[in-house]
Enzyme design. Structure first.
Site, PDB file in Angstrom:
ATOM      1  N   TYR A  76       0.813  -1.219   0.000  1.00  0.00           N
ATOM      2  CA  TYR A  76       0.000   0.000   0.000  1.00  0.00           C
ATOM      3  C   TYR A  76       0.843   1.263   0.000  1.00  0.00           C
ATOM      4  CZ  TYR A  76      -4.481  -2.218   0.871  1.00  0.00           C
ATOM      5  OH  TYR A  76      -5.618  -2.940   0.755  1.00  0.00           O
ATOM      6  N   LYS A 120       2.031 -13.870   6.211  1.00  0.00           N
ATOM      7  CA  LYS A 120       2.206 -14.899   5.186  1.00  0.00           C
ATOM      8  C   LYS A 120       3.711 -15.169   5.066  1.00  0.00           C
ATOM      9  CE  LYS A 120       0.365 -17.427   1.931  1.00  0.00           C
ATOM     10  NZ  LYS A 120      -0.381 -18.627   2.249  1.00  0.00           N
ATOM     11  N   ASP A 150      -3.810 -17.070   5.391  1.00  0.00           N
ATOM     12  CA  ASP A 150      -4.947 -17.791   4.796  1.00  0.00           C
ATOM     13  C   ASP A 150      -5.661 -18.645   5.841  1.00  0.00           C
ATOM     14  OD1 ASP A 150      -2.464 -18.964   4.697  1.00  0.00           O
ATOM     15  OD2 ASP A 150      -2.795 -20.065   2.845  1.00  0.00           O
ATOM     16  N   ASP A 154      -6.339  -5.243   5.876  1.00  0.00           N
ATOM     17  CA  ASP A 154      -7.471  -4.787   5.069  1.00  0.00           C
ATOM     18  C   ASP A 154      -8.421  -5.951   4.817  1.00  0.00           C
ATOM     19  OD1 ASP A 154      -8.987  -3.068   3.611  1.00  0.00           O
ATOM     20  OD2 ASP A 154      -7.677  -3.002   1.869  1.00  0.00           O
TER      21      ASP A 154
END
Ligand code: NAD
Length: 420
Positions: free
Chosen positions: A162, A229, A283, A307
């Site tokens: 971002y 992740k 995930d 987000d």
């Protein structure tokens, strides 16, 4: 009266005092100046409602011993009309001076014109932690375990993909980067690939984690989970996890236990007065908040994961009209709802002001420390929903319930607060 358009003429209201920082701690007077920005679309309606509800709760809690002195600053369409620019410097300066601000949503045209004013405000004031509580107040919700959902998401607000460091596939910059990567580092990227950069720093990760741990200590939370992740992106997301643990173990050692310690020493039970700090792969985490929401309280995430998870989490408890948020820096905060300016509902007196009201309680109750206000407002929201006094967005999921107008709902909340 609204702030002027120029910094030179800026003057906080004389009847209020400014919050200040002393030794890194926020000191809030009994009559603090709090900036408010109405925003665009439905903004003025929800901000008006939030101010009325907060004023009623402050009055109830402190009986005149405390009072908020609201100071209007302009941004968005109103600023364009009055000052000829969307974000006057005086508005940013007013927030800097007051340190406390409540903001309505601002419209960002898609695919044209200017950068998001929201993003500019966050960057200009270094509001690095985006805090989004996700709670159940009895509202109609799609999830079987909605009543078990009670999360606070700490989303990093300044870095990650971002940060806006990216180039189109056919740009000269992308070509230079491809050449550099090939020649200097032996990495080949296809010629038709756009390129983005994902910075995640120790500094930004650790200041976010610190705030999350402080929040947990203040609020008696038992669990903090680092969402990442890192199995794939080892030096950004994996490092985020590692640096997060570092803060917990180096700076908050007496307060925390790790998952390993939990099983080795405590038979899987979090000991009294301790916070479990663990981590989950992103995930898996998106799955786990649905299947086992009771296992999560505070979730600390890099920008993109944060987000995704805040929208997914809000969906569990139904509806954007309830989703509150606050952007926090060091000794400065701007509260704003997750939703946008919903232009098609503007001026219709139908939308749900709860997200803006709950955002205001984050600022007043949590950030300023006037916790009685949060309790009164949250109880009023619970009572209104239990009594089926709700706006259209919730009423349409409650068979036979006539929706209240925004102003009627606001009045109902104020009534509950006065009766409390
Ligand atoms: P939106 O959140 O404004 O509205 C989408 C839909 O959600 C609405 O049509 C409505 O059905 C529902 N909704 C939103 N708020 C509600 C409320 N309080 N009560 C009941 N229902 C509500 O999203 P959008 O249409 O994608 O965005 C509109 C504008 O807002 C865009 O310009 C966007 O850039 C901007 N935006 C601003 C912010 C912000 O200021 N922080 C955040 C998101 C979007």
């Amino acid at each position: 009266m609204a702030t002027p358009c120029s910094v030179e003429e800026l003057k906080p209201p004389a009847e209020g005092q400014l919050a200040r920082l002393e030794g890194g701690k926020l000191v809030v007077p009994d009559n603090p100046v709090v900036v408010y920005i109405e925003g665009d679309g439905i903004g003025p309606e929800v901000v008006r409602s939030a101010i009325q509800v907060i004023n009623a709760a402050v009055e109830k809690a402190y009986g005149g011993a405390r009072r908020i002195v609201w100071w209007e600053a302009v941004a968005g369409e109103k600023a364009q009309r009055e000052c000829g620019e969307l974000l006057p410097k005086a508005t940013l300066e007013a927030i800097k001076i007051a340190r406390l601000a409540l903001k309505g949503p601002l419209t960002t045209p898609v695919g044209s014109g200017f950068r998001s004013i929201n993003v500019t405000i966050r960057q200009a004031l270094d509001l690095y932690a985006n805090i989004r509580p996700v709670r159940f107040y009895g509202q109609p919700a799609p999830h079987k375990y909605a009543d078990k959902v009670n999360f606070v998401i700490f989303r990093e607000n300044t870095e990650d993909v971002y940060a806006g460091i990216e180039w189109p596939h056919d740009s000269a910059e992308a070509e230079r980067l491809r050449q550099f990567l090939k020649q200097e580092l032996g990495v080949t990227i296809r010629e038709d690939a756009g390129i983005g950069v994902k910075p995640i720093s120790k500094f930004a990760t650790q200041r976010l984690m610190r705030r999350a741990l402080e929040w947990a200590l203040r609020n008696g939370n038992k669990r903090i989970t680092l969402m990442h992740k890192g199995n794939i992106m080892k030096y950004t997301e994996g490092a985020f996890m590692k640096w997060g643990y570092e803060v917990a173990l180096n700076e908050f050692r007496e307060h925390v236990v790790t998952e390993q310690e939990l099983w080795e020493k405590y038979n899987g039970e979090i000991p009294e007065g301790k916070i479990l700090v663990n981590d989950r792969i992103a995930d898996n985490m998106l799955q786990q908040i649905i299947t086992r929401p009771w296992d999560y309280e505070i979730i600390v995430a890099p920008n993109l994961n944060g987000d995704y998870i805040s929208d997914a989490a809000n969906a569990l408890v139904g509806g954007i009209g309830m989703a509150a948020g606050m952007n926090m820096g060091d000794g400065i905060a701007v509260a704003e709802p997750v939703h946008g300016s919903a232009p098609k509902y503007a001026g219709k007196n139908v939308i749900n002001p709860t997200a803006e009201i709950l955002s205001a309680t984050l600022l007043i109750g949590e950030f300023m420390g006037w916790r009685e206000v949060t309790r009164l407002v949250e109880d009023a929201i619970r009572r209104a929903i239990a009594d089926k006094k709700v706006t259209y967005d919730l009423a349409r999921h409650m068979p036979g319930v006539e929706p209240l107008k925004t102003t009627e709902y606001t009045e109902a909340l104020i009534q509950y607060i006065r009766e409390a």
